[in-house]
Design a protein around this motif. Structure first.
Motif, PDB file in Angstrom:
ATOM      1  N   LEU A  33      -4.021   4.780   1.670  1.00 31.92           N
ATOM      2  CA  LEU A  33      -4.086   3.402   2.139  1.00 31.92           C
ATOM      3  C   LEU A  33      -4.693   2.499   1.063  1.00 31.92           C
ATOM      4  O   LEU A  33      -4.288   1.350   0.886  1.00 31.92           O
ATOM      5  CB  LEU A  33      -4.942   3.345   3.411  1.00 31.92           C
ATOM      6  CG  LEU A  33      -5.116   1.969   4.024  1.00 31.92           C
ATOM      7  CD1 LEU A  33      -3.789   1.427   4.504  1.00 31.92           C
ATOM      8  CD2 LEU A  33      -6.089   2.028   5.185  1.00 31.92           C
ATOM      9  N   ALA A  34      -5.659   3.046   0.335  1.00 33.65           N
ATOM     10  CA  ALA A  34      -6.337   2.249  -0.684  1.00 33.65           C
ATOM     11  C   ALA A  34      -5.567   2.220  -1.996  1.00 33.65           C
ATOM     12  O   ALA A  34      -6.001   1.565  -2.939  1.00 33.65           O
ATOM     13  CB  ALA A  34      -7.735   2.795  -0.929  1.00 33.65           C
TER      14      ALA A  34
ATOM     15  N   SER B 224       0.848  -1.177   0.000  1.00 33.72           N
ATOM     16  CA  SER B 224       0.000   0.000   0.000  1.00 33.72           C
ATOM     17  C   SER B 224       0.885   1.229   0.000  1.00 33.72           C
ATOM     18  O   SER B 224       1.992   1.209   0.537  1.00 33.72           O
ATOM     19  CB  SER B 224      -0.897  -0.009   1.242  1.00 33.72           C
ATOM     20  OG  SER B 224      -1.821   1.036   1.137  1.00 33.72           O
ATOM     21  N   ALA B 225       0.411   2.311  -0.613  1.00 29.77           N
ATOM     22  CA  ALA B 225       1.262   3.482  -0.757  1.00 29.77           C
ATOM     23  C   ALA B 225       1.528   4.162   0.579  1.00 29.77           C
ATOM     24  O   ALA B 225       2.530   4.844   0.732  1.00 29.77           O
ATOM     25  CB  ALA B 225       0.621   4.472  -1.729  1.00 29.77           C
ATOM     26  N   SER B 226       0.626   3.973   1.514  1.00 26.01           N
ATOM     27  CA  SER B 226       0.797   4.623   2.807  1.00 26.01           C
ATOM     28  C   SER B 226       0.027   3.834   3.854  1.00 26.01           C
ATOM     29  O   SER B 226      -0.924   3.117   3.528  1.00 26.01           O
ATOM     30  CB  SER B 226       0.295   6.067   2.735  1.00 26.01           C
ATOM     31  OG  SER B 226       0.162   6.569   4.051  1.00 26.01           O
ATOM     32  N   GLY B 227       0.440   3.937   5.094  1.00 24.52           N
ATOM     33  CA  GLY B 227      -0.195   3.157   6.148  1.00 24.52           C
ATOM     34  C   GLY B 227      -1.534   3.705   6.592  1.00 24.52           C
ATOM     35  O   GLY B 227      -2.296   3.025   7.256  1.00 24.52           O
ATOM     36  N   HIS B 228      -1.839   4.933   6.233  1.00 22.40           N
ATOM     37  CA  HIS B 228      -3.091   5.521   6.711  1.00 22.40           C
ATOM     38  C   HIS B 228      -3.561   6.567   5.712  1.00 22.40           C
ATOM     39  O   HIS B 228      -2.846   6.915   4.768  1.00 22.40           O
ATOM     40  CB  HIS B 228      -2.870   6.187   8.083  1.00 22.40           C
ATOM     41  CG  HIS B 228      -1.734   7.179   8.061  1.00 22.40           C
ATOM     42  ND1 HIS B 228      -1.910   8.468   7.657  1.00 22.40           N
ATOM     43  CD2 HIS B 228      -0.413   7.024   8.348  1.00 22.40           C
ATOM     44  CE1 HIS B 228      -0.734   9.095   7.702  1.00 22.40           C
ATOM     45  NE2 HIS B 228       0.177   8.232   8.119  1.00 22.40           N
TER      46      HIS B 228
ATOM     47  N   GLY C 141     -11.975   2.828   4.117  1.00 28.38           N
ATOM     48  CA  GLY C 141     -11.438   3.904   3.289  1.00 28.38           C
ATOM     49  C   GLY C 141     -12.258   4.130   2.036  1.00 28.38           C
ATOM     50  O   GLY C 141     -11.834   3.810   0.933  1.00 28.38           O
ATOM     51  N   TYR C 142     -13.457   4.690   2.209  1.00 26.18           N
ATOM     52  CA  TYR C 142     -14.376   4.796   1.076  1.00 26.18           C
ATOM     53  C   TYR C 142     -13.864   5.751   0.011  1.00 26.18           C
ATOM     54  O   TYR C 142     -13.887   5.453  -1.183  1.00 26.18           O
ATOM     55  CB  TYR C 142     -15.755   5.244   1.558  1.00 26.18           C
ATOM     56  CG  TYR C 142     -16.398   4.265   2.493  1.00 26.18           C
ATOM     57  CD1 TYR C 142     -16.881   3.053   2.006  1.00 26.18           C
ATOM     58  CD2 TYR C 142     -16.504   4.517   3.851  1.00 26.18           C
ATOM     59  CE1 TYR C 142     -17.456   2.125   2.852  1.00 26.18           C
ATOM     60  CE2 TYR C 142     -17.087   3.599   4.704  1.00 26.18           C
ATOM     61  CZ  TYR C 142     -17.555   2.404   4.200  1.00 26.18           C
ATOM     62  OH  TYR C 142     -18.108   1.488   5.023  1.00 26.18           O
TER      63      TYR C 142
END
Lengths: 325, 124
Positions: A158-159, A150-154, A226-227
């Motif tokens: 995240l998506a 994932s590109a980032s943890g949060h 993460g909509y």
């Protein structure tokens, strides 16, 4: 793939063609009255035809009048030439192909077993697609291993899954470029282009890109809530994919443009030198029309229509898949 | 290394499966809508949903999940062909058809993956 049957039907019709070649030329009639004067079947084929007592003798008289009109001095030369040209350009299906619904002839059982007629009987295609799919999947797996999942943890990123995204974009670009290149590259053998399209296009690009992994990533993103990120990731993949594919197909056309141009000029020159009318075109036999082979050549050259190659299926890529049959 | 080669082989099998299904569908479907790719992607998404749920609930180990989703379904489903079919529909000015195909390709595989997840998580 499915047009082998109709192709066979076309051959059948061509075989029946010469029967009609000797028919009287009711050709250069601008209003299409020659069609109603055709002797074959004045029965109620269409409701527009007037129900006057159209006997066979009457029809023949009309046909003769039209013929005299063509061969006589009724029309000026350029008008005659124009009408004749229109006649030569319009299709004249003969025989079985002239029916309202041309019959579709099923393939002979033995032909179904041949790779030339049946793509599912093509062993080399299976090999090429298997190898391409293995290579494409392996490359995507390596890309996936070498990048974080994932590109980032949060947050929004995240998506966002860089490996899948990158693989999809590269595959879109390559597939679009390959498709438009093979569609233009008429100097390559048909079989080569077909195998290239299947091995590189369907195998490598199809194996490299994936929709199912993207959907699994989407559902994982939904699970974690993460909509917005899910929505942005999906939309960005599709829209950027379309843009990249558009650029790829433009580049493919550009790469082949020069050579295609020179091939077209050579083709036109060949047509000029050995011109012959297309199949089904009735050439007037009356010597007073003064139709020499050179004037016929100029007519044929003006149509931009290459000689029909009735031995094999025409080399046109499928507009949807880009696959050259 | 062994696992990598297995993933590659599964990908090759997926590509061959797609070729067979694609050719079979195109044999009887002669409209402009690219039905074969659409069906392939929907089926792949449904199976991926089942596999993801099975892995999530620890019904199958990670290695099986990897072989099936990254290997077979990765070779079977395709993003590039779908996108290129959209582009070629746009190029022949079939704007409505291209838009419909776009929306269907975004929406239906997603619904299929949700359905697959639901099927895969039955009993948990």
């Amino acid at each position: 793939m499915t047009d082998h049957e109709s192709d066979d039907a076309g051959n059948l019709a061509d075989g029946a063609g010469p029967v009609h070649l000797g028919a009287p030329v009711t050709s250069a009639d601008p209003d299409g009255q020659a069609a109603s004067a055709a002797p074959a079947s004045p029965a109620a084929e269409d409701g527009l035809h007037s129900p006057s007592p159209a006997t066979l003798a009457h029809d023949e008289r009309v046909a003769r009048e039209v013929e005299q009109d063509v061969t006589g001095t009724g029309w000026p030369d350029d008008q005659l030439d124009d009408a004749l040209r229109r006649e030569l350009l319009s299709p004249h299906p003969t025989g079985a192909a002239a029916a309202r619904k041309p019959p579709s002839v099923p393939l002979a059982p033995l032909k179904r077993m041949q790779a030339r007629f049946n793509p599912l009987a093509d062993f080399l295609s299976y090999v090429v697609i298997f190898l391409g799919g293995a290579v494409g999947t392996g490359l995507r797996y390596l890309l996936w291993l070498s990048m974080p999942a994932s590109a980032s943890g949060h947050g929004l990123l995240l998506a966002f899954h860089p490996a899948t995204f990158l693989a999809n974009m590269i595959a879109c670009f390559l597939f679009a470029m390959l498709t438009s290149y093979t569609a233009q590259a008429i100097w390559m053998k048909k079989r080569t282009r077909q195998l290239m399209g299947r091995g590189i296009g369907m195998g490598i690009c199809g194996g490299f890109s994936t929709l199912s992994a993207m959907m699994v990533e989407d559902i994982t993103a939904l699970h974690t809530g993460g909509y917005l990120g899910f929505f942005l990731y999906t939309m960005l993949s599709f829209i950027l994919g379309i843009a990249v594919a558009w650029f790829g197909s433009w580049l493919g056309v550009r790469l082949t443009a020069k050579r295609v141009g020179s091939e077209n000029v050579a083709e036109a020159l060949r047509n000029l030198q050995h011109a012959k009318p297309a199949i089904g075109v009735r050439v007037p036999v009356d010597p007073s029309t003064q139709l020499t082979s050179s004037s016929l050549g100029s007519l044929a050259a003006r149509t931009d229509d290459p000689d029909p190659d009735t031995d094999e299926i025409p080399v046109v890529p499928d507009p949807m898949t880009g696959e050259v049959k | 290394m062994g696992q990598f080669l297995l993933v590659c082989c599964c990908g090759g099998l997926g590509a061959v499966a797609r070729f067979v299904l694609n050719t079979s569908i195109q044999r009887w479907w002669n409209r402009i809508f690219p039905l074969s790719t659409f069906i392939i992607n929907v089926v792949a998404a449904f199976l991926a949903g089942i596999a993801a749920a099975a892995y999530y609930y620890q019904t199958v180990p990670y290695a099986t999940y990897l072989l099936f989703v990254a290997g077979f379904l990765g070779g079977f489903s395709t993003f590039s062909t779908a996108i290129n079919e959209m582009v070629s529909l746009l190029k022949v000015r079939q704007l409505g058809m291209a838009g419909a195909y776009f929306l269907l390709t975004v929406a239906i595989p997603f619904l299929a993956v949700v359905l697959g997840w639901w099927v895969g998580s039955r009993g948990h």
